[in-house]
Write an enzyme that holds these catalytic residues in place. Structure first.
Site, PDB file in Angstrom:
ATOM      1  N   HIS A  70     -48.020 -16.025  -1.262  1.00  0.00           N
ATOM      2  CA  HIS A  70     -49.267 -15.340  -1.599  1.00  0.00           C
ATOM      3  C   HIS A  70     -48.971 -13.927  -2.111  1.00  0.00           C
ATOM      4  O   HIS A  70     -49.706 -13.396  -2.937  1.00  0.00           O
ATOM      5  CB  HIS A  70     -50.187 -15.314  -0.366  1.00  0.00           C
ATOM      6  CG  HIS A  70     -51.565 -14.785  -0.659  1.00  0.00           C
ATOM      7  ND1 HIS A  70     -52.359 -15.283  -1.670  1.00  0.00           N
ATOM      8  CD2 HIS A  70     -52.292 -13.801  -0.092  1.00  0.00           C
ATOM      9  CE1 HIS A  70     -53.517 -14.625  -1.707  1.00  0.00           C
ATOM     10  NE2 HIS A  70     -53.499 -13.711  -0.758  1.00  0.00           N
ATOM     11  N   HIS A  94     -63.729 -20.198  -0.314  1.00  0.00           N
ATOM     12  CA  HIS A  94     -62.834 -21.308  -0.622  1.00  0.00           C
ATOM     13  C   HIS A  94     -63.081 -22.430   0.382  1.00  0.00           C
ATOM     14  O   HIS A  94     -63.410 -22.175   1.539  1.00  0.00           O
ATOM     15  CB  HIS A  94     -61.373 -20.859  -0.519  1.00  0.00           C
ATOM     16  CG  HIS A  94     -61.036 -19.713  -1.422  1.00  0.00           C
ATOM     17  ND1 HIS A  94     -61.302 -18.403  -1.080  1.00  0.00           N
ATOM     18  CD2 HIS A  94     -60.470 -19.685  -2.650  1.00  0.00           C
ATOM     19  CE1 HIS A  94     -60.909 -17.612  -2.070  1.00  0.00           C
ATOM     20  NE2 HIS A  94     -60.403 -18.365  -3.025  1.00  0.00           N
ATOM     21  N   MET A 116     -57.049 -23.254  -5.923  1.00  0.00           N
ATOM     22  CA  MET A 116     -57.803 -23.672  -4.730  1.00  0.00           C
ATOM     23  C   MET A 116     -59.256 -23.197  -4.777  1.00  0.00           C
ATOM     24  O   MET A 116     -59.891 -23.049  -3.738  1.00  0.00           O
ATOM     25  CB  MET A 116     -57.142 -23.109  -3.480  1.00  0.00           C
ATOM     26  CG  MET A 116     -55.674 -23.472  -3.323  1.00  0.00           C
ATOM     27  SD  MET A 116     -54.957 -22.632  -1.899  1.00  0.00           S
ATOM     28  CE  MET A 116     -53.208 -22.908  -2.172  1.00  0.00           C
ATOM     29  N   SER A 117     -59.767 -22.954  -5.983  1.00  0.00           N
ATOM     30  CA  SER A 117     -61.155 -22.456  -6.067  1.00  0.00           C
ATOM     31  C   SER A 117     -61.842 -23.068  -7.275  1.00  0.00           C
ATOM     32  O   SER A 117     -61.441 -24.136  -7.749  1.00  0.00           O
ATOM     33  CB  SER A 117     -61.150 -20.929  -6.173  1.00  0.00           C
ATOM     34  OG  SER A 117     -60.578 -20.521  -7.407  1.00  0.00           O
ATOM     35  N   HIS A 137     -60.350 -10.377  -0.664  1.00  0.00           N
ATOM     36  CA  HIS A 137     -61.639 -10.868  -1.156  1.00  0.00           C
ATOM     37  C   HIS A 137     -62.763 -10.166  -0.393  1.00  0.00           C
ATOM     38  O   HIS A 137     -63.180 -10.633   0.658  1.00  0.00           O
ATOM     39  CB  HIS A 137     -61.771 -12.379  -0.952  1.00  0.00           C
ATOM     40  CG  HIS A 137     -60.980 -13.188  -1.935  1.00  0.00           C
ATOM     41  ND1 HIS A 137     -61.505 -13.629  -3.130  1.00  0.00           N
ATOM     42  CD2 HIS A 137     -59.717 -13.631  -1.903  1.00  0.00           C
ATOM     43  CE1 HIS A 137     -60.588 -14.304  -3.792  1.00  0.00           C
ATOM     44  NE2 HIS A 137     -59.489 -14.327  -3.071  1.00  0.00           N
ATOM     45  N   SER A 190     -58.995 -13.111  -7.132  1.00  0.00           N
ATOM     46  CA  SER A 190     -57.989 -12.143  -6.681  1.00  0.00           C
ATOM     47  C   SER A 190     -57.681 -11.093  -7.748  1.00  0.00           C
ATOM     48  O   SER A 190     -57.386 -11.428  -8.883  1.00  0.00           O
ATOM     49  CB  SER A 190     -56.668 -12.846  -6.343  1.00  0.00           C
ATOM     50  OG  SER A 190     -56.880 -14.127  -5.824  1.00  0.00           O
ATOM     51  N   TYR A 214     -60.882 -24.205   1.725  1.00  0.00           N
ATOM     52  CA  TYR A 214     -59.880 -24.161   2.808  1.00  0.00           C
ATOM     53  C   TYR A 214     -60.269 -23.212   3.933  1.00  0.00           C
ATOM     54  O   TYR A 214     -59.672 -23.241   5.008  1.00  0.00           O
ATOM     55  CB  TYR A 214     -58.481 -23.802   2.264  1.00  0.00           C
ATOM     56  CG  TYR A 214     -58.350 -22.438   1.639  1.00  0.00           C
ATOM     57  CD1 TYR A 214     -58.343 -21.277   2.405  1.00  0.00           C
ATOM     58  CD2 TYR A 214     -58.193 -22.310   0.261  1.00  0.00           C
ATOM     59  CE1 TYR A 214     -58.218 -20.029   1.828  1.00  0.00           C
ATOM     60  CE2 TYR A 214     -58.072 -21.059  -0.332  1.00  0.00           C
ATOM     61  CZ  TYR A 214     -58.095 -19.926   0.461  1.00  0.00           C
ATOM     62  OH  TYR A 214     -57.981 -18.701  -0.117  1.00  0.00           O
ATOM     63  N   GLU A 215     -61.260 -22.370   3.684  1.00  0.00           N
ATOM     64  CA  GLU A 215     -61.704 -21.473   4.757  1.00  0.00           C
ATOM     65  C   GLU A 215     -62.520 -22.230   5.796  1.00  0.00           C
ATOM     66  O   GLU A 215     -62.833 -21.681   6.856  1.00  0.00           O
ATOM     67  CB  GLU A 215     -62.520 -20.309   4.175  1.00  0.00           C
ATOM     68  CG  GLU A 215     -61.670 -19.376   3.318  1.00  0.00           C
ATOM     69  CD  GLU A 215     -62.481 -18.281   2.656  1.00  0.00           C
ATOM     70  OE1 GLU A 215     -62.732 -17.264   3.299  1.00  0.00           O
ATOM     71  OE2 GLU A 215     -62.862 -18.460   1.484  1.00  0.00           O
ATOM     72  N   ALA A 267     -56.760 -17.075  -9.886  1.00  0.00           N
ATOM     73  CA  ALA A 267     -55.302 -17.082 -10.032  1.00  0.00           C
ATOM     74  C   ALA A 267     -54.866 -18.533  -9.852  1.00  0.00           C
ATOM     75  O   ALA A 267     -55.457 -19.262  -9.053  1.00  0.00           O
ATOM     76  CB  ALA A 267     -54.658 -16.211  -8.957  1.00  0.00           C
ATOM     77  N   ASN A 320     -48.078 -17.617 -10.881  1.00  0.00           N
ATOM     78  CA  ASN A 320     -46.756 -18.115 -10.458  1.00  0.00           C
ATOM     79  C   ASN A 320     -46.523 -19.456 -11.126  1.00  0.00           C
ATOM     80  O   ASN A 320     -47.468 -20.086 -11.609  1.00  0.00           O
ATOM     81  CB  ASN A 320     -46.732 -18.295  -8.927  1.00  0.00           C
ATOM     82  CG  ASN A 320     -47.820 -19.243  -8.462  1.00  0.00           C
ATOM     83  OD1 ASN A 320     -49.003 -18.856  -8.401  1.00  0.00           O
ATOM     84  ND2 ASN A 320     -47.473 -20.485  -8.160  1.00  0.00           N
TER      85      ASN A 320
HETATM   86  N1  HPA Z   1     -51.139 -23.528  -6.177  1.00  0.00           N
HETATM   87  C1  HPA Z   1     -52.413 -23.493  -5.708  1.00  0.00           C
HETATM   88  N2  HPA Z   1     -53.184 -22.419  -5.790  1.00  0.00           N
HETATM   89  C2  HPA Z   1     -52.680 -21.326  -6.373  1.00  0.00           C
HETATM   90  C3  HPA Z   1     -51.372 -21.281  -6.869  1.00  0.00           C
HETATM   91  C4  HPA Z   1     -50.569 -22.450  -6.778  1.00  0.00           C
HETATM   92  O1  HPA Z   1     -49.402 -22.500  -7.206  1.00  0.00           O
HETATM   93  N3  HPA Z   1     -51.187 -20.042  -7.380  1.00  0.00           N
HETATM   94  C5  HPA Z   1     -52.338 -19.356  -7.192  1.00  0.00           C
HETATM   95  N4  HPA Z   1     -53.262 -20.125  -6.579  1.00  0.00           N
END
Ligand code: HPA
Length: 279
Positions: free
Chosen positions: A248, A84, A212-213, A62, A31, A86-87, A114, A236
């Site tokens: 997000h 990903h 998540m990647s 993306h 990202s 999750y996709e 990220a 975050n």
């Molecule tokens: N959790 C999972 N995936 C993420 C996060 C998070 O806090 N921030 C960015 N990708």
């Protein structure tokens, strides 16, 4: 259904029909950093849709292109947009791009992402070198029959995030007056963010950030014999570290704010990192 080997053979032919460039460095840009792919010199751009087996990323922000060209006068191949778990794609398809990069000649892979900060000293906007990962995805891209020409059945993961490359990265970032943190990345499937209890668990397990990647790609990279440098942008604080709900939008906002210094670092790494030291 064709096998990964067939897909790679056809993918290689498609790329080689378009360019003879042999990239030493591969980049998978998460990202916010995709724009770096638009700044390569002499770019050959191939849409993922043209490459058999390649999923087309469904996540907003993306874009889905393989870009070959020169960055800081070094031949590179960039995956602009990643896949990903999750996709809903099978792991094997998620890592097809890494395997294609390896076939194209990449020896060193730079992956960025990220991530949510778990360790207390991590703050949004921090850049962190990944020292290691914890695979919490409940799957592995190498499951199933192992085509020996892709790599060993049981690849070693003890230096998956090359110690030597990390040392070089610290030197290079210091030269830019930039301090990099270090830590362990836990890979979750998502797409829901973690619960506060899950974050407490991950912290006790030794994870410093969560995302998540990256985990599937780095496993495939190790299998393919690539040296990896992984960098997380802490976008975050993870769930429960503060009372603030996760979104997000916040992830994208921090990625946007960090974009300038993150891209400066990546460009400097591409320019200065020494491949021969990557072993
Ligand atoms: N959790 C999972 N995936 C993420 C996060 C998070 O806090 N921030 C960015 N990708």
């Amino acid at each position: 259904m064709s096998t990964a080997i067939d897909q790679l053979n056809i993918g290689m032919r498609i790329v080689r029909d378009r360019t003879k460039l042999v990239p030493g460095i591969g980049l998978i840009l998460g990202s916010g950093l995709g724009f770096l792919a638009d700044a390569v010199d002499g770019a050959t751009v191939i849409g993922y849709g043209e490459l058999p087996g390649f999923p087309v990323s469904t996540v907003e922000g993306h874009a889905s292109r393989l870009v070959l060209g020169y960055m800081q006068e070094k031949p590179v191949a960039i995956m602009k947009g990643r896949f990903h778990y999750y996709e809903g794609y099978p792991m094997e398809r998620i890592v097809l791009g890494v395997r294609l990069l390896a076939r194209l000649g990449v020896k060193l892979l730079i992956v960025t992402n990220a991530a949510g900060g778990i360790r207390r000293d991590l703050e949004p906007g921090d850049l962190m070198l990944i020292t290691d990962h914890i695979n919490m995805m409940g799957s592995n891209p190498l499951m199933g029959t192992n085509p020996d020409r892709l790599g060993p059945r049981f690849p070693d993961m003890s230096d998956a995030y090359s110690r030597d490359l990390r040392k070089q990265a610290h030197r290079i970032s210091s030269g830019l007056g930039m301090a990099l943190k270090e830590g362990v990345y836990a890979g979750m499937t998502g797409p829901s963010y973690e619960t506060p209890a899950e974050i407490r668990m991950l912290g006790r397990m030794g994870a410093d950030v969560v995302g998540m990647s990256t985990v599937p790609e780095v496993i495939a990279a190790a299998h393919s014999g690539l040296s990896v440098l992984g960098i997380s942008c802490v976008s975050n604080l993870a769930a429960g570290i503060t009372d603030k709900p996760l979104s997000h939008d916040e992830v994208k906002e921090t990625a946007e704010k960090t974009r300038e210094i993150f891209s400066k670092l990546v460009l400097s790494l591409v320019e200065k990192i020494e491949l021969e030291k990557a072993e």
